[in-house]
Design an enzyme around this catalytic site. Sequence first.
Site, mmCIF file in Angstrom:
data_model
loop_
_atom_site.group_PDB
_atom_site.id
_atom_site.type_symbol
_atom_site.label_atom_id
_atom_site.label_comp_id
_atom_site.label_asym_id
_atom_site.label_seq_id
_atom_site.Cartn_x
_atom_site.Cartn_y
_atom_site.Cartn_z
ATOM 1 N N SER A 248 -49.714 24.102 62.745
ATOM 2 C CA SER A 248 -49.295 22.819 62.200
ATOM 3 C C SER A 248 -49.440 21.732 63.239
ATOM 4 C CB SER A 248 -47.845 22.876 61.724
ATOM 5 O OG SER A 248 -46.983 22.655 62.816
ATOM 6 N N LYS A 249 -49.371 20.517 62.746
ATOM 7 C CA LYS A 249 -49.505 19.346 63.594
ATOM 8 C C LYS A 249 -48.549 19.411 64.787
ATOM 9 C CE LYS A 249 -50.938 15.119 64.449
ATOM 10 N NZ LYS A 249 -52.273 14.946 64.998
#
Length: 474
Positions: A248-249
């Site tokens: 994820s980011k």
Amino acid sequence: MKVRTRFAPSPTGFMHLGGLRTALYAYLYAKHNDGDFILRVEDTDQGRYVEGAVELIYSSLKQSGMVYDEGPDVGGNYGPYTQSERKDIYDKYAKKLVELGGAYYCFCSKERLETLTDKNGNRKYDKHCLKLSKEEVEEKIKNGEPYVIRQNIPSEGVSSYNDLIYGTIEVDYNELEDNILIKSDGMPTYNFANVIDDHLMGITHVIRGTEYLSSTPKYNLMYDAFGWERPVYIHLPPIMKDATRKLSKRYGDANFDDFVKKGYVEEAIINYVALLGWCPKNNLEKMTMEEMIENFDLTGISKSQSIFDEVKCRWLNGEYLKMMDDDEFVKRATPFLNEKLLSLDVNKVCKLVKSRVEILSEINDKLDFLVDFNAPISELYENNKQKSTVELAKKVIPLIINKIPEITEFKNDVIFSTLQELAVSLEIKAKTLFYIMRIAISGLEVTPGGATELAEILGKEECIIRLTKALENI
Ligand code: GLU
């Protein structure tokens, strides 16, 4: 029946690699079966809407070579393809579902809802408004009371369906809630809109992440209530950063754009993403989009999570760079070069590193010595294998300095043959002379490119300046 798949992203700001893979598998599955691939923008959650996100979806798909047959910006026979433009459609079907008993109006206040919990302490709606008569409902609506429409999920029983990857999935209705289908502002939720759209758009195969595996029974209830055929389901496992964390980011660089900015080429990213959870029968790794389409096969899709392996992704990208034709490489690499490198001969600079970098952003560091010279320490000349010593360097460098002005055409091959002759006249091996020269003009033990290749890029004067400084430093 023609296969129709869709990619249905919410415009929340970036193209996550997981989303990209979902899109890719939907695209490959459709194309492998001569079907259509549709893009639908799911923007009913206005609170999560991010400016520019829709354009980013279009551009990421285009950049990665997934051509959608229908979509908001290309049109098609099943539009509109943006959910916020389909409000009337959802409204009509929601009312129909109420008539069919699959949904009901709910007028409960926020305060009341906050008091509701099930036996495990989880908030769960208690079907309070299901008891209202048709007349009571009409009366309340007439009085302007705000309402939502909820799905009517059976209180007991087990629902079952088949997923092409995970097999039979059974979910106890008890675990599901009477979710909202139409919000008080008239907008549908994902739970409702995805069913209506997938049906009306003729989607035959729904391909999406496993986070929807357990809510799919709710959607099946609606298909069944409307008397519609359920689509085929293909749920995909998540992509992980490691054994416990989802990519994820938050952990950096999970977006298509980030990879492009780092100097990965689009084809390589897509190729690598394809391998995250799919193993082609022939174990191919480097594949063009056409080859992926040809080889795509659900039996190669894994049920277990795939771990994003940056080392492998970089390696694959390096392979793409190596195979690229020279002009294309220059075109792609130029935006990554710093100003100093841009002041040199860009074609030559690029040639030097084409097969020596894995990602384009490495070029500046790799070639820093071309623009920033530090005279080598003496020890670097000591090399048994090259038959080079400091003493020899001290003797040879001045001779090279003297020879260079005689070379009128300062080109790799001319420099090479001239200095080769010099080596012969000195009765030393040419490789020894070039070794010393390479150390002297680069300041480094290891460089991309040989001595004369580097010399050509640096130019006559710079070579003499560097050789002189190197000599002073011995
Ligand atoms: N808009 C949903 C998402 O972005 C789509 C899920 C689906 O493909 O049905 O997760």
